[in-house]
Scaffold this motif. Structure first.
Motif, PDB file in Angstrom:
ATOM      1  N   HIS B 247      71.282 -19.923  34.591  1.00 47.18           N
ATOM      2  CA  HIS B 247      70.617 -21.076  34.033  1.00 47.18           C
ATOM      3  C   HIS B 247      70.780 -22.329  34.882  1.00 47.18           C
ATOM      4  CE1 HIS B 247      67.990 -22.881  31.184  1.00 47.18           C
ATOM      5  NE2 HIS B 247      68.587 -23.973  31.588  1.00 47.18           N
ATOM      6  N   HIS B 296      71.775 -18.766  25.948  1.00 43.96           N
ATOM      7  CA  HIS B 296      70.454 -18.763  25.323  1.00 43.96           C
ATOM      8  C   HIS B 296      69.562 -17.669  25.916  1.00 43.96           C
ATOM      9  CE1 HIS B 296      68.677 -22.058  28.209  1.00 43.96           C
ATOM     10  NE2 HIS B 296      68.714 -20.882  28.784  1.00 43.96           N
ATOM     11  N   HIS B 297      70.041 -17.027  26.969  1.00 46.01           N
ATOM     12  CA  HIS B 297      69.328 -15.845  27.477  1.00 46.01           C
ATOM     13  C   HIS B 297      69.808 -14.591  26.779  1.00 46.01           C
ATOM     14  CE1 HIS B 297      67.519 -18.034  30.877  1.00 46.01           C
ATOM     15  NE2 HIS B 297      68.609 -18.758  30.778  1.00 46.01           N
TER      16      HIS B 297
HETATM   17 CU   LIG Z   1      68.394 -20.561  30.772  1.00 46.39          CU
END
Ligand SMILES: [Cu+2]
Ligand code: HEM
Ligand SMILES: [Cu+2]
Lengths: 138, 527
Positions: B247, B296-297
């Motif tokens: 990220h 969040h992945h």
């Molecule tokens: Cu991300």
């Protein structure tokens, strides 16, 4: 310049307010989805390259997921090889099927019919063909 | 600007001699090499994308087989991220940072050359690997896939990571030690700001990827089982390591793009940037927050709600500093003299698409929504709005903007506009169709699909070819204008006239020279 500062602050406050609403409702829905529920039936789902197997409480196995409308179904997900993910596109539900652990997903289909199940975690050559049907009987 | 010496004996340009290309340590040359190589990788990655789109025009797989399709998206994704979007801004950084801070070159010119050549070798290694595990290389698939391509992919990322570590250290030290003393932190051009912050992200994030890759290499070749549950390992560990890097990586790509837009936008509309400090500080805030959002992945991996909730909050928060930047860019445009030349159109397209991409990204933060759209074409559409619509279009805007400096010639404005129009009509056709497909439930990385998805896929394919045509026109424009274009003005955007010189440091150096004792020629002159 004045105006830019006001817009900037309004953006920040507006976004924060929006995020509090979204965040709070997401938290509520998530907890509802994930909480232990009394299930009418528990079905084991086994993912393997490149097919789904559904094991019913009486031990029968099938490549098709058959349930009755209105039942709360507890799916226990495991994988025999790599990570897969079971995706009920019509209900907007998905859960990864991970080797070495058992994930749980509850579904409560209400309307009888046939619904497509797709694998949504890349699992190799036949990933695109890892489809199955959910058949909801009345 | 033109020095007398240059006019007397026009020397053979450095890029016409193989020896000079191989041995140069000059920051402007390295910058141009980076940019040129990135564009070559963009073309290769783009051709792979067109092959995929061609395949996806029909529901059955008929152009390539499934394994080839997997290689196409794996190489396309890895190439576009590590060998187009990252290095093209590294190239701009190499070219611009010393000029902007008034340094004669980078602090470590030789290391700088090393990072370029490492990057180029890594790119070749990646193409040679032709692996098919996806750019995310999820374990245990990446452990049990037998072919040596995966090992080459690992090696390629190790080498590319080393290259960006070395490059980033160089950027930081250069800005720290070689900056003119009168360019303080609150006078530092925003592009330099964003690269310094980005360089810190690289230094904190890349080692984590390297660690994860090393464990993968051991699992594959020495029989360890870090990622194998059958050996007591944990498959999810890879995802934590990969996304702890992955990220922030997205911000490694987007921060320099935002930086370059913050540089050229005020000069295009002839108005000083609004909210300089807010833009600089939001860059730092994004960098810090970007390390707290990796899971969040992983909203569907089965982590508990309490584990996931903080990531939902952090993901939403990280949108706020990005929004602050957008507001300040818009305020900068407000009341400015907007002239619709090519870099301006691309700059506006960047801002517009960034808003679309940003808003579509926030949907993922709401975990139950993510359960629906995760790993579907919605994600593919969203990430391409950011990766192509925002980041790549910022690179295009910068390429047009700095073209007269890089080549001393002017590009063709009309071809530039055709490029801008095709790129933007095309991207909305492709990526909006993809998002609709995602809502319909089309999973990503499928080489064949059920028939009801076909309509949207056809629109996406037509749009992709439109982008392809536009990009071809763009590259022709650049190459032909480089050779035949009209000679460029020494102040092509009237930035000096409007008292916002494009290269602040160089400009101040020049003033110093003139005011102290008028000298002939000049040291540190790089062109
Ligand atoms: Cu991300
Ligand atoms: C503009 C033209 C482009 C088109 C038409 C295009 C098309 C595609 C397609 C069809 C896929 C595969 C979807 C799937 O099967 O799941 C894909 C994946 C991807 N693309 Fe692009 N792409 C373009 C540009 C870019 C750019 C500029 C970047 C990055 C800077 C990029 C990064 C990626 C990544 C990271 C993936 C995911 C690969 C994976 O799933 O492993 N693309 N693209
Ligand atoms: Cu799969």
């Amino acid at each position: 310049m004045e105006r830019a500062k006001i817009v900037e602050n309004l953006t920040i406050i507006g976004a924060l307010a929006l995020f509090i609403v979204i965040g709070w409702s997401s938290w509520a829905v998530l907890n509802d989805l994930e909480s232990e529920k009394p299930a009418d039936i528990t079905i084991k789902v086994i993912g393997r390259q490149f097919a789904w197997t559904f094991v019913y409480p009486d031990g029968t196995q099938s490549g098709e997921l058959r349930v009755k409308a209105g039942q709360t179904v507890r799916l226990e997900l495991t994988s025999e090889d790599v990570i897969h993910s079971i995706y009920f596109r019509d209900f907007g539900l998905k859960k990864d099927v991970v080797p070495g652990k058992t994930n749980v997903l509850y579904i409560t289909p209400l309307v009888p019919g046939q619904y497509l199940i797709q694998c949504t975690e890349f699992c190799g050559e036949g990933h695109y063909s890892m489809l199955a049907w959910l058949v909801v009987e009345s | 600007m033109t020095t007398a010496a240059v006019e007397r004996t026009p020397p053979k340009p450095w890029y016409k001699s193989v020896y000079q290309i191989l041995s140069t340590t000059n920051h402007a040359h390295i910058g141009m090499l980076y940019i040129a190589a990135s564009y070559i990788f963009l073309v290769i990655g783009g051709l792979l994308a067109l092959l995929m789109r061609f395949e996806l025009a029909t529901p059955r797989g008929n152009l390539v087989d499934s394994n080839t399709y997997s290689s196409l998206f794996t190489i396309h994704g890895t190439l576009m991220i590590f060998f187009w979007a990252m290095p093209v801004f590294a190239g701009l950084g190499n070219y611009l940072i010393p000029k902007m801070i008034g340094a004669p070159d980078m602090y470590y010119p030789k290391l700088n050359a090393l990072s370029f050549w490492l990057f180029l070798s890594a790119g070749v290694l990646l193409l040679a690997s032709w692996t098919n595990i996806g750019w995310t290389g999820y374990a245990p698939l990446s452990v049990i896939t037998p072919d040596v391509g995966v090992d080459l992919w690992i090696l390629s990322l190790h080498v590319a990571g080393t290259s960006s570590m070395v490059g980033s250290l160089n950027f930081i030290i250069t800005t720290w030690r070689l900056r003119r003393s009168d360019i303080g932190w609150w006078r530092l051009p925003l592009f330099v700001w964003s690269w310094v912050v980005t360089a810190f992200i690289v230094i904190f994030a890349v080692p984590v990827l390297a660690f994860g890759l090393t464990l993968l290499l051991l699992d594959r070749n020495l029989g360890t089982g870090f990622y194998l549950p059958s050996a007591g390992g944990d498959t999810i560990l890879w995802q934590h390591l990969f996304w702890f890097f992955g990220h922030p990586e997205v911000y490694i790509l987007v921060l320099p793009a935002m930086g370059v837009i913050s540089e050229i936008l005020p000069r295009l509309v002839k108005k000083p940037i609004v909210g300089y400090r807010m833009i600089a500080l939001s860059t730092v805030l994004i960098a810090v927050l970007s390390f707290g959002v990796w899971a969040h992945h992983m909203f569907t991996t089965g982590l508990s709600p309490l584990t996931l909730a903080p990531f939902m909050i952090m993901t939403m928060l990280v949108a706020i500093p990005s929004g602050v930047k957008v507001v300040n860019w818009e305020a900068t445009m407000w009341g400015g003299k907007i002239k619709f030349n090519t870099p301006t159109i691309f700059t506006i397209a960047f801002i517009g698409t960034f808003i679309v991409g940003g808003i579509t990204g926030v949907f993922h933060a709401a975990i139950p929504v993510d359960w629906h759209i995760h790993d579907t074409y919605w994600v593919v559409g969203h990430m391409h709005f950011i990766l192509f619509g925002a980041i790549s279009q910022a690179a295009f805007a910068a390429t047009y903007y700095y073209f007269p400096y890089l080549t001393k010639r002017m590009y063709s404005e009309s071809l530039g506009k055709i490029h801008a129009i095709t790129a933007n009509v095309g991207q909305y056709m492709v990526f909006l169709s993809m998002m609709v497909l995602g809502l319909m439930g089309m999973p990503r990385r499928y080489h064949a699909y059920v028939e009801e998805y076909q309509g949207m896929h056809v629109i996406a394919t037509v749009g992709a070819f439109l982008i392809g045509i536009g990009t071809a026109i763009f590259l022709l424009n650049m190459l032909l204008s480089w050779k035949f274009g009209p000679k460029a003005d020494s102040d092509p955007w009237q930035s000096v006239k409007h008292n916002m010189p494009d290269f602040l440091g160089e400009y101040l150096n020049e003033l110093d020279k003139r005011s102290s004792k008028p000298q002939e020629g000049g040291h540190g002159e790089t062109r």
